[in-house]
Design a protein around this motif. Structure first.
Motif, short mmCIF file in Angstrom:
data_model
loop_
_atom_site.label_atom_id
_atom_site.label_comp_id
_atom_site.label_asym_id
_atom_site.label_seq_id
_atom_site.Cartn_x
_atom_site.Cartn_y
_atom_site.Cartn_z
N LEU A 211 0.74 -1.24 0.01
CA LEU A 211 0.00 0.07 0.05
C LEU A 211 0.89 1.41 0.31
O LEU A 211 0.67 2.10 -0.63
CB LEU A 211 -0.95 -0.02 1.15
N PRO A 215 2.52 3.07 -4.67
CA PRO A 215 2.35 4.52 -5.42
C PRO A 215 3.69 4.98 -5.73
O PRO A 215 3.52 5.73 -6.94
CB PRO A 215 1.66 5.14 -4.36
N VAL A 216 4.72 4.94 -5.06
CA VAL A 216 6.02 5.69 -5.25
C VAL A 216 6.61 5.51 -6.80
O VAL A 216 6.89 6.05 -7.45
CB VAL A 216 7.00 5.53 -4.49
N ILE A 219 4.28 6.53 -9.75
CA ILE A 219 4.49 7.73 -10.28
C ILE A 219 5.72 7.95 -10.84
O ILE A 219 5.90 8.31 -11.92
CB ILE A 219 4.42 8.96 -9.08
N MET A 223 6.37 9.07 -14.94
CA MET A 223 7.13 10.06 -15.22
C MET A 223 8.07 9.27 -16.34
O MET A 223 8.40 10.24 -17.28
CB MET A 223 8.12 10.55 -14.23
N ILE A 232 9.90 15.24 -22.45
CA ILE A 232 10.27 15.74 -21.18
C ILE A 232 11.80 15.54 -20.65
O ILE A 232 11.79 14.18 -20.42
CB ILE A 232 9.20 16.44 -20.31
N LEU A 234 12.85 14.89 -17.08
CA LEU A 234 12.96 14.71 -15.89
C LEU A 234 13.94 13.80 -15.28
O LEU A 234 14.71 14.43 -14.25
CB LEU A 234 11.54 14.16 -15.36
N LEU A 249 14.13 6.91 -6.44
CA LEU A 249 12.87 6.94 -6.73
C LEU A 249 12.36 5.39 -6.89
O LEU A 249 11.41 4.83 -6.30
CB LEU A 249 11.83 7.73 -7.67
N THR B 28 -2.48 5.86 -0.22
CA THR B 28 -1.95 5.73 -1.42
C THR B 28 -1.67 6.76 -2.50
O THR B 28 -0.77 7.07 -3.17
CB THR B 28 -2.40 4.25 -2.57
N LEU B 31 0.63 9.27 -1.43
CA LEU B 31 2.07 8.84 -1.59
C LEU B 31 2.34 8.84 -3.26
O LEU B 31 3.40 9.26 -3.43
CB LEU B 31 2.37 7.19 -1.30
N LEU B 32 1.20 8.70 -3.96
CA LEU B 32 1.45 8.94 -5.51
C LEU B 32 1.99 10.16 -5.74
O LEU B 32 3.02 10.81 -6.36
CB LEU B 32 0.17 8.54 -6.30
N GLY B 35 5.64 11.21 -4.43
CA GLY B 35 6.72 11.17 -5.18
C GLY B 35 7.01 12.26 -5.98
O GLY B 35 8.11 12.70 -6.03
N LEU B 36 6.12 12.94 -6.29
CA LEU B 36 6.02 14.10 -7.20
C LEU B 36 6.63 15.39 -6.31
O LEU B 36 7.51 16.23 -6.75
CB LEU B 36 4.97 14.59 -8.00
N LEU B 141 7.70 21.63 -16.65
CA LEU B 141 7.50 20.24 -16.81
C LEU B 141 6.59 19.59 -15.48
O LEU B 141 5.33 19.01 -15.75
CB LEU B 141 8.69 19.33 -17.08
N LEU B 142 7.26 19.96 -14.44
CA LEU B 142 6.34 19.55 -13.31
C LEU B 142 5.01 20.28 -12.98
O LEU B 142 3.93 19.59 -12.55
CB LEU B 142 7.59 19.90 -11.99
N PHE B 145 2.79 18.04 -15.16
CA PHE B 145 2.67 16.98 -14.80
C PHE B 145 1.82 16.84 -13.57
O PHE B 145 0.77 16.24 -13.32
CB PHE B 145 3.83 16.17 -14.49
N LEU B 149 -2.13 15.68 -13.32
CA LEU B 149 -2.44 14.56 -12.78
C LEU B 149 -3.54 14.93 -11.68
O LEU B 149 -4.50 14.11 -11.61
CB LEU B 149 -1.10 13.91 -11.90
#
Lengths: 534, 206
Positions: A211, A215-216, A219, A223, A232, A234, A249, B28, B31-32, B35-36, B141-142, B145, B149
């Motif tokens: 859980l 998710p990390v 994402i 990317m 792009i 990144l 990451l 979740t 956390l998604l 990361g960003l 970009l960020l 993005f 999202l």
């Protein structure tokens, strides 16, 4: 008293619908688990075949049967299929689904329809992953880690593989969410937290990692996908991005992910060992708590994958220290397993053999892990076959063997039939011997300095590679014997009763195979699960 | 225990379990985006001047208006729960519709914002974009993005609330059993929460 009614087993009860559809769209956790078993079994065989081809190429220096590009493709798809399709979902999706609700005395998981959705997301992700196999020169060639910037520049089918991993991640998250909720809310009356079977504890700890870590990587993969589609920058240094950031990451998820792979396997060991030693598990509380401890510390050690990537000295020392720390709860588990055997009456049935082999392999895998965790030695063995050996000892020798153990252990419960025990034992010994012949030389050749991920090598590395390749043939013979035995047993094996192993956990206290709702009457629990008194 | 009593207990458990499951799902989601946010902070730290210049090119007023819109929509969705608790179906549906309309207004604003950038060629692949300093490029970009999202989440949330309305009208959501609506509202608050962080990070820090 109400009279005892005999309901049909979950294998036969299609609730009046078309048989095929009633399987594909069933929300019964046992049927979902079985579908996972068949799919995962097929993917395992496919990936084993790729591994076999790679070993064949490595039998002698120089080009033998394939060119370097195909070799790069094969080790990538071998990794992608084994990691994302077999070993991450493996034990939770198959045996967690089949057994968790029964073991805690529930009728089903908390969200049965969500469970079905996880299965379908898995199927979609798997189909996408398999599209990467179309065309031998287009196989993704980045390795399963998709390191930037190469994963952005490679013109092979990296995109499908990345998106497949992203989608499969969702399946994993939803399964984890389901299991946590199930364990919190659906335990049978009287089953307090510390009366749960240890397999549920292991799944509980695993589910939290699924859980919170998945998710990390989700994402991050998104990317990568955006970077490929939109150009792009990144992670691409030529556009201002930082490739080391990608590695961070990626491993923030993927290191905890190895605990997603191994924790449920440890749970299975704790489940099977007391049954075949006729002994109470030694240190139940410690076993339960160390599962959580491993899950927690496992979050904080990702940097040890990057000791040579460019990290500051203090960061490396801290990550190295934390890596050693995570060995402590793992070692506690091993000591407790061994102590459980002490003065037990040990019965070497196939599940027990695989579990004992797990402990043996896991000790070699775990101790070589410390060699990688120490900074100075890691610089020497980094990216050599030593890592390949270590990883396969933990993942195949550990989780893979425990998967087989679970299969042999719960087989009679699921099918109501028994496989041929003699052939299962013969298969075990061939697999065990083949496994060690295949992977042990990798430690030696790695120490000698052979780098991983090349289709070619210097002549002085020749002899360990020959041994290793011969080992892969032995291993495959064993796997074939196992498969034939299992498939034959599921169709023609002799029928067995409710509790062939005389286990004490709840799944053995209900009909074999279980009915759709698991129990005629929800049981109530009064004592811990492993109180063997004979 | 009689059958009805068992049913009530089980029903209560189901409700609590599904709310619990929703909270796990929200973790979740956090956390998604987590990361960003991590990537954002690292690149901000590495390219402070470029990020400041990028931020000053965004229209603070549209951002502020959108913040007010989303906060108001969170209020209306919370009020819709109070309405259903008081068994006022009509009011609940009206408030849910207000929430969805506010979501659409938010998206329309976003559309104007993005299409303005499109006209001046401020998107990956153009000549203007290529000549930007590397850090400013990363900033945009960020920006695309993360707000993109987030925009996807706004759309999903609005659709989810549409299902809530349908269930209220069908009578499946009642003053006794409104956990589905509560979960929808929780999701909507998450969408709001993430925007609360996106707004200062992109529009306000200069």
């Amino acid at each position: 008293m109400s009279e005892v009614t005999h309901h049909k087993s979950f294998l036969e009860n299609s609730e009046g619908k078309n048989v095929v559809l009633s399987w594909l769209f069933s929300t019964d956790h046992k049927r979902i688990g079985l579908i996972y078993l068949y799919l995962i079994g097929i993917f395992f065989i496919v990936a084993v075949f790729f591994g076999f081809l790679m070993r064949l190429e490595l039998i002698a220096p120089g080009k033998d049967i394939m060119d370097p590009q195909l070799y790069n493709g094969l080790f990538t798809v071998h990794g992608v299929i084994m990691i994302f399709l077999f070993i991450i979902p493996g034990i939770p999706a198959v045996f967690g689904n089949l057994m968790l609700p029964i073991m805690i005395g529930a009728k089903d998981v908390a969200f049965p329809r969500l469970n079905l959705l996880s299965l379908w997301i898995y199927i979609i992700g798997a189909m996408l992953a398999l599209t990467t196999l179309m065309g031998a020169d287009k196989l993704p060639d980045t390795g399963w880690t998709f390191y930037a910037p190469y994963s952005i520049k490679s013109n092979t089918y990296v995109m499908q593989a990345v998106l497949a991993a992203f989608i499969l991640g969702f399946s994993s998250i939803l399964t984890g969410l389901n299991f946590i909720t199930t364990i919190h809310w659906l335990r049978a009356p009287g089953m307090s937290w510390f009366k749960m079977p240890l397999f549920s504890w292991a799944l509980y700890a695993t589910a939290w990692i699924q859980l919170l870590a998945t998710p990390v990587v989700g994402i991050t993969l998104l990317m990568i996908a955006a970077e490929r589609y939109l150009g792009i920058g990144l992670f691409d240094p030529s556009l201002g991005g930082d490739p080391i950031l990608y590695q961070h990451l990626f491993w923030i998820y993927s290191h905890p992910a190895v605990y997603i792979m191994v924790l449920p396997a440890m749970g299975i060991v704790s489940e099977i060992l007391p049954v075949f030693a006729r002994r109470r598990i030694f240190g139940y509380n410690a076993m339960a708590v160390t599962s959580l401890a491993i899950a927690f510390i496992g979050y904080l050690v990702w940097g040890h994958h990057m000791f040579t990537s460019g990290m500051s000295g203090p960061a490396r020392i801290i990550f190295s220290f934390l890596t050693f720390l995570v060995a402590v709860p793992s070692a506690i588990k091993v000591f407790n397993w061994v102590t459980t055997l002490y003065k037990g009456s040990i019965d070497l049935k196939p599940p027990m053999l695989y579990v004992l082999a797990f402990i043996f392999n896991f000790m070699i895998g775990g101790l070589t892990g410390l060699v990688n965790g120490a900074l100075a030695t890691d610089v020497h063995v980094h990216d050599t076959y030593f890592i390949v050996g270590h990883f396969h000892y933990v993942m195949f020798g550990g989780t893979g063997f425990s998967f087989f153990a679970a299969m042999y252990y719960w087989f009679p419960k699921i099918y109501g039939r028994m496989y041929d025990i003699k052939w299962a034992n013969i298969g075990f010994w061939i697999i065990f011997v083949g496994f060690n012949i295949l992977y042990f030389p990798m430690f030696i050749v790695g120490m000698m300095g052979m780098p991983r991920r090349y289709y070619d090598y210097l002549p002085e590395f020749h002899w360990p590679n020959i041994v290793s390749t011969v080992g892969s043939w032995i291993l495959i013979v064993g796997i074939v014997i196992m498969l034939v035995n299992i498939i034959r047993g599921s169709m023609k094996g002799p029928k067995v009763g409710q509790n062939p192993w005389r286990g004490l956990t709840l799944e053995w206290q209900t009909q074999t195979p279980p009915i759709t709702e698991n129990f005629e009457q929800i049981p109530s629990v009064t004592e811990r699960p492993y109180e063997y008194k004979d | 225990m009689s059958d009805t009593a068992t049913h009530i207990v089980e029903h209560h458990l189901d409700e609590q379990a599904s709310k619990f499951g929703m909270w796990l799902f929200l973790f979740t989601e956090l956390l998604l985006f987590g990361g960003l946010f991590l990537v954002y902070s690292i690149y901000r730290y590495l390219n402070q001047d470029d990020f400041a210049r990028g931020g000053s090119e965004l229209d603070m007023y549209i951002g502020a208006i959108n913040t007010v819109i989303l906060l108001t929509s969170s209020l209306s969705v919370a009020m819709s729960i109070t309405a259903i608790q008081k068994n006022n179906k009509r009011m609940a549906v009206i408030l849910l519709w207000i929430t969805i309309v506010l979501a659409l207004v938010f998206l329309v604003n976003k559309y104007f914002e993005w299409s303005h950038k499109y006209h001046v060629g401020l998107y990956p692949g153009t000549e203007t974009f290529r000549t930007l300093p590397a850090g400013e490029g990363l900033f945009f970009l960020l920006y695309y993005f993360m707000t993109g999202l987030h925009g996807v989440h706004v759309i999903i949330g609005a659709i989810l609330l549409g299902f809530v309305i349908e269930r209220v009208l069908d009578g499946k959501i009642t003053s006794e059993n409104y956990v589905f609506q509560e979960n929808g509202a929780l999701y909507w608050h998450l969408v709001d929460l993430i925007w609360i962080y996106l707004f200062p990070l992109f529009y306000l820090i200069h």
